[in-house]
Design an enzyme around this catalytic site. Structure first.
Site, PDB file in Angstrom:
ATOM      1  N   LYS A 253       2.489  -9.330   2.121  1.00 42.06           N
ATOM      2  CA  LYS A 253       2.503  -8.878   3.519  1.00 42.06           C
ATOM      3  C   LYS A 253       1.814  -9.928   4.364  1.00 42.06           C
ATOM      4  CE  LYS A 253       3.664  -5.033   5.831  1.00 42.06           C
ATOM      5  NZ  LYS A 253       4.706  -4.053   5.439  1.00 42.06           N
TER       6      LYS A 253
ATOM      7  N   ASP B 156       8.186  -6.417  10.566  1.00 42.41           N
ATOM      8  CA  ASP B 156       7.337  -5.238  10.382  1.00 42.41           C
ATOM      9  C   ASP B 156       6.931  -4.808  11.795  1.00 42.41           C
ATOM     10  OD1 ASP B 156       6.038  -3.780   7.935  1.00 42.41           O
ATOM     11  OD2 ASP B 156       4.422  -3.941   9.368  1.00 42.41           O
TER      12      ASP B 156
HETATM   13  N1  GLU Z   1       8.422  -4.234   6.703  1.00 42.63           N
HETATM   14  C1  GLU Z   1       9.337  -3.459   5.906  1.00 42.63           C
HETATM   15  C2  GLU Z   1       8.581  -2.629   4.889  1.00 42.63           C
HETATM   16  O1  GLU Z   1       7.405  -2.351   5.031  1.00 42.63           O
HETATM   17  C3  GLU Z   1      10.438  -4.322   5.300  1.00 42.63           C
HETATM   18  C4  GLU Z   1       9.981  -5.376   4.348  1.00 42.63           C
HETATM   19  C5  GLU Z   1      11.063  -6.340   3.907  1.00 42.63           C
HETATM   20  O2  GLU Z   1      12.216  -6.147   4.257  1.00 42.63           O
HETATM   21  O3  GLU Z   1      10.700  -7.287   3.199  1.00 42.63           O
HETATM   22  O4  GLU Z   1       9.143  -2.145   3.946  1.00 42.63           O
END
Ligand code: GLU
Length: 403
Positions: free
Chosen positions: A96, A136
């Site tokens: 993240k 995100d």
């Molecule tokens: N931010 C989204 C999540 O928390 C998508 C993450 C992604 O597609 O890598 O699942």
């Protein structure tokens, strides 16, 4: 959700999942914590990319731009991404990123500069087989486009699979824009079938990408959306809201509350309304020990990350409310991110129907696998989901000889 919660949660799960102390230590330790300070207009903003675990594949997870981003939160979210990719059964690990900034205070040019600075700061650690970011909170397709461009300029070659959630013109995937909500729809459809559940009245907290698309998709499928909300507050209509009209009002005026026929309610009131299905799609930690007793819904579909506290979970379980946990319920987003990456790696792009069908297959398979492992267990469905995910990560770790 703090990292302390993650540590506590692993301690609670350890006896249920037969985890050794070495396994717990491995699971609570991120592989890499990368930090930087991004310079913009003479000011410095803390930035993070935390690569939690890559036993099952390259690190994967979004980047958020938000004034409350901090290392502890990014670390927790990176941990949850590790479990989410395992539950979705896609060949990625968890990571993240984030920048501590209020993006609403920036001009378009400044937002572009910040996005490019982020990639310059972390470029050695990113790449389609290393670590693949995505959108995100408050990050968009346009931001992904700037980040891709910066990366490719620095690297000197194309690598569209280094980031997902891109606009279609730069190698994005069809359906990615509604994937989080659509994945949730598929999970709920399976649960409803298993439980022979007849309730159709839905309340949705949050009207961003996940909440708004969930409202549209569920309304199209014959559900009644009795309440929706955004950060300014919510509206309720016993007979159901006309979702398309509410979307237009939201787009024109900035809040669903400006839909005149709706009865105004607060975000707290929405959670305890008389409805069958509750869909928290915005903030974390909103269903707590204070309001869990009053929740009337019999199914909760967690489209937000971490909306239910562990104390609330216990109460909901006692009250026989089924919680479809975040790492399953909102895994549609990262699953279509995976499809986007597959299309980028092969340079061949799928039709919309194909993406939808594959997403449905993945979400159905994930739900059914968990449902059968949960059968006969005393603990709640969330615990079954987490144990299953942890076991998958550990199986990969063991095969690699790391534990
Ligand atoms: N931010 C989204 C999540 O928390 C998508 C993450 C992604 O597609 O890598 O699942």
């Amino acid at each position: 959700m703090t990292f302390n919660h993650v540590v506590q949660f692993l301690q609670t799960l350890a006896p249920l999942a037969n985890l050794s102390p070495a396994e717990v230590t491995l699971l609570e330790t991120p592989n890499h914590v990368h930090k930087a300070e991004l310079h913009l207009n003479g000011k410095k903003y803390p930035a993070f990319r935390i690569q939690f675990n890559n036993a099952r594949g390259p690190y994967k997870g979004g980047i958020r731009f938000h004034p409350e981003v901090n290392e502890d939160e990014v670390k927790s979210l990176a941990f949850w991404m590790t479990l989410k990719t395992a539950v979705a059964d896609i060949p990625f690990g968890g990571g993240k990123g984030g920048v501590t900034i209020d993006p609403k205070s920036l001009s378009g040019k400044e937002l572009e500069e910040l996005s490019r600075a982020y990639v310059r700061a972390f470029r050695p650690y990113l790449g389609s087989s290393i670590d693949i970011p995505a959108p995100d909170v408050y990050t968009t397709g346009q931001i992904m486009a700037w980040m891709l461009d910066e990366y490719e300029q620095q690297a000197g070659h194309h690598d569209p699979g280094m980031i997902t959630g891109k606009p279609l013109e730069l190698g994005g995937s069809l359906v990615r824009d509604i994937a989080t909500a659509l994945g949730g729809v598929f999970v709920l459809e399976e649960a409803v079938q298993k439980l022979k559940f007849k309730g159709k009245r839905i309340a949705i907290q949050g009207f961003g990408n996940a909440g708004m698309n969930a409202a549209k998709l569920f309304a199209d499928r014959g559900f009644t959306i009795v309440a929706v909300s955004d950060s300014k507050g919510g509206i309720y209509a016993q007979q159901g809201l006309p979702v398309d009209e509410v979307v237009t009002i939201k787009e024109k005026t900035g809040s669903v509350q400006n839909y005149p026929p709706g009865q105004k309610i607060s975000n707290e009131e929405l959670l305890t309304l008389n409805c069958d299905i509750l869909i928290p799609s915005a903030l974390s930690g909103v269903i707590t020990e204070k309001n869990a007793h009053q929740v009337k819904a019999k199914i909760i579909l967690e489209l937000a990350n971490g909306p239910t506290t562990p104390e609330a979970d216990k109460i909901l379980h006692q009250n026989k409310t089924l919680v479809l946990p975040d790492i399953l319920a909102n895994a549609g987003g990262v699953t279509v991110s995976y499809f986007e990456w597959v299309q980028n790696q092969s340079g061949y792009y799928w039709k919309e129907e194909e993406v939808r069908a594959r997403l449905r297959e993945k979400m159905k398979a994930a739900f059914n696998q968990l449902w059968s492992t949960w059968a006969g267990k005393k603990y709640d469905f969330r615990t079954a989901t987490y144990i299953h995910a942890i076991q998958k990560v550990l199986a990969a770790e063991k095969l690699r000889g790391r534990v």
